[in-house]
Design a protein around this motif. Structure first.
Motif, PDB file in Angstrom:
ATOM      1  N   GLN A 285       0.830  -1.200   0.000  1.00  0.00           N
ATOM      2  CA  GLN A 285       0.000   0.000   0.000  1.00  0.00           C
ATOM      3  C   GLN A 285       0.869   1.256   0.000  1.00  0.00           C
ATOM      4  N   ALA A 286       0.601   2.146  -0.949  1.00  0.00           N
ATOM      5  CA  ALA A 286       1.329   3.405  -1.018  1.00  0.00           C
ATOM      6  C   ALA A 286       0.469   4.549  -0.487  1.00  0.00           C
ATOM      7  N   THR A 287      -0.799   4.598  -0.875  1.00  0.00           N
ATOM      8  CA  THR A 287      -1.689   5.647  -0.398  1.00  0.00           C
ATOM      9  C   THR A 287      -3.142   5.276  -0.653  1.00  0.00           C
ATOM     10  N   ILE A 288      -4.034   5.953   0.055  1.00  0.00           N
ATOM     11  CA  ILE A 288      -5.474   5.815  -0.161  1.00  0.00           C
ATOM     12  C   ILE A 288      -6.010   7.211  -0.414  1.00  0.00           C
ATOM     13  N   LEU A 289      -6.768   7.362  -1.489  1.00  0.00           N
ATOM     14  CA  LEU A 289      -7.367   8.651  -1.835  1.00  0.00           C
ATOM     15  C   LEU A 289      -8.857   8.579  -1.589  1.00  0.00           C
ATOM     16  N   ARG A 290      -9.411   9.665  -1.035  1.00  0.00           N
ATOM     17  CA  ARG A 290     -10.836   9.719  -0.726  1.00  0.00           C
ATOM     18  C   ARG A 290     -11.427  11.015  -1.254  1.00  0.00           C
ATOM     19  N   GLY A 291     -12.728  11.020  -1.462  1.00  0.00           N
ATOM     20  CA  GLY A 291     -13.476  12.231  -1.806  1.00  0.00           C
ATOM     21  C   GLY A 291     -13.029  12.868  -3.106  1.00  0.00           C
ATOM     22  N   PRO A 292     -12.887  14.211  -3.102  1.00  0.00           N
ATOM     23  CA  PRO A 292     -12.535  14.927  -4.328  1.00  0.00           C
ATOM     24  C   PRO A 292     -11.153  14.556  -4.868  1.00  0.00           C
ATOM     25  N   ARG A 293     -10.237  14.200  -3.974  1.00  0.00           N
ATOM     26  CA  ARG A 293      -8.901  13.784  -4.443  1.00  0.00           C
ATOM     27  C   ARG A 293      -8.992  12.491  -5.241  1.00  0.00           C
TER      28      ARG A 293
ATOM     29  N   HIS B 248      -9.827  10.958 -12.923  1.00  0.00           N
ATOM     30  CA  HIS B 248      -9.807  11.730 -14.168  1.00  0.00           C
ATOM     31  C   HIS B 248      -8.404  11.735 -14.779  1.00  0.00           C
ATOM     32  N   GLU B 249      -7.388  12.002 -13.953  1.00  0.00           N
ATOM     33  CA  GLU B 249      -6.014  12.080 -14.453  1.00  0.00           C
ATOM     34  C   GLU B 249      -5.505  10.739 -14.965  1.00  0.00           C
ATOM     35  N   VAL B 250      -5.857   9.661 -14.304  1.00  0.00           N
ATOM     36  CA  VAL B 250      -5.327   8.350 -14.680  1.00  0.00           C
ATOM     37  C   VAL B 250      -5.892   7.891 -16.029  1.00  0.00           C
ATOM     38  N   THR B 251      -7.059   8.411 -16.409  1.00  0.00           N
ATOM     39  CA  THR B 251      -7.629   8.034 -17.708  1.00  0.00           C
ATOM     40  C   THR B 251      -7.112   8.908 -18.838  1.00  0.00           C
ATOM     41  N   THR B 252      -6.529  10.076 -18.516  1.00  0.00           N
ATOM     42  CA  THR B 252      -6.082  10.988 -19.565  1.00  0.00           C
ATOM     43  C   THR B 252      -4.576  10.972 -19.793  1.00  0.00           C
ATOM     44  N   ALA B 253      -3.801  10.359 -18.921  1.00  0.00           N
ATOM     45  CA  ALA B 253      -2.339  10.349 -19.047  1.00  0.00           C
ATOM     46  C   ALA B 253      -1.813   8.938 -18.769  1.00  0.00           C
ATOM     47  N   ASP B 254      -0.489   8.786 -18.811  1.00  0.00           N
ATOM     48  CA  ASP B 254       0.142   7.501 -18.527  1.00  0.00           C
ATOM     49  C   ASP B 254      -0.127   7.123 -17.067  1.00  0.00           C
ATOM     50  N   PRO B 255      -0.852   6.042 -16.822  1.00  0.00           N
ATOM     51  CA  PRO B 255      -1.226   5.677 -15.451  1.00  0.00           C
ATOM     52  C   PRO B 255      -0.038   5.510 -14.503  1.00  0.00           C
ATOM     53  N   GLN B 256       1.075   4.944 -14.971  1.00  0.00           N
ATOM     54  CA  GLN B 256       2.222   4.735 -14.096  1.00  0.00           C
ATOM     55  C   GLN B 256       2.807   6.066 -13.623  1.00  0.00           C
ATOM     56  N   LEU B 257       2.895   7.034 -14.513  1.00  0.00           N
ATOM     57  CA  LEU B 257       3.430   8.338 -14.131  1.00  0.00           C
ATOM     58  C   LEU B 257       2.480   9.083 -13.201  1.00  0.00           C
TER      59      LEU B 257
ATOM     60  N   TRP C  50       1.214  10.978  -7.692  1.00  0.00           N
ATOM     61  CA  TRP C  50       0.258  11.069  -6.582  1.00  0.00           C
ATOM     62  C   TRP C  50       0.814  10.469  -5.296  1.00  0.00           C
ATOM     63  N   THR C  51       1.660   9.471  -5.404  1.00  0.00           N
ATOM     64  CA  THR C  51       2.219   8.858  -4.198  1.00  0.00           C
ATOM     65  C   THR C  51       3.512   9.520  -3.765  1.00  0.00           C
ATOM     66  N   GLY C  52       4.129  10.299  -4.633  1.00  0.00           N
ATOM     67  CA  GLY C  52       5.415  10.904  -4.308  1.00  0.00           C
ATOM     68  C   GLY C  52       6.542   9.899  -4.390  1.00  0.00           C
ATOM     69  N   ASN C  53       6.281   8.734  -4.972  1.00  0.00           N
ATOM     70  CA  ASN C  53       7.254   7.658  -5.031  1.00  0.00           C
ATOM     71  C   ASN C  53       7.861   7.586  -6.428  1.00  0.00           C
ATOM     72  N   TYR C  54       8.703   8.558  -6.733  1.00  0.00           N
ATOM     73  CA  TYR C  54       9.400   8.516  -8.002  1.00  0.00           C
ATOM     74  C   TYR C  54      10.768   9.144  -7.811  1.00  0.00           C
ATOM     75  N   LYS C  55      11.706   8.714  -8.613  1.00  0.00           N
ATOM     76  CA  LYS C  55      13.080   9.164  -8.459  1.00  0.00           C
ATOM     77  C   LYS C  55      13.376  10.266  -9.465  1.00  0.00           C
ATOM     78  N   ARG C  56      14.241  11.138  -9.077  1.00  0.00           N
ATOM     79  CA  ARG C  56      14.578  12.276  -9.922  1.00  0.00           C
ATOM     80  C   ARG C  56      15.910  12.069 -10.655  1.00  0.00           C
ATOM     81  N   GLY C  57      16.601  10.997 -10.349  1.00  0.00           N
ATOM     82  CA  GLY C  57      17.846  10.698 -11.046  1.00  0.00           C
ATOM     83  C   GLY C  57      19.093  11.254 -10.382  1.00  0.00           C
TER      84      GLY C  57
END
Length: 73
Positions: free
Chosen positions: A25-33, A39-48, A53-60
């Motif tokens: 588990q990385a996060t749970i989103l509720r309500g408006p979030r 909405h965002e996951v259907t319009t862009a690359d879901p992995q990105l 949204w989880t803050g779990n990505y590396k900047r290099g």
């Protein structure tokens, strides 16, 4: 070569969205979030989107920062 699918999300019946990373588990989103995420996951690359949204990505720059003289102890 396809990108690894580390992130997954589950849209639950109670309206929450559970995002997992590598099976944990990385996060749970509720309500408006949760609505905004759906909405965002259907319009862009879901992995990105899930990484952002989880803050779990590396900047290099992790290795560079670790090897900097100021950070060596």
């Amino acid at each position: 070569m396809p990108k690894p699918q580390c992130f997954q999300y589950e849209d639950r019946p109670d309206g929450t969205v559970l995002i997992t990373h590598a099976g944990r588990q990385a996060t749970i989103l509720r309500g408006p979030r949760a609505d905004q995420f759906r909405h965002e996951v259907t319009t862009a690359d879901p992995q990105l989107v899930m990484a952002r949204w989880t803050g779990n990505y590396k900047r290099g720059n992790e290795r560079t920062a670790r090897n900097h003289p100021r950070n060596r102890h």
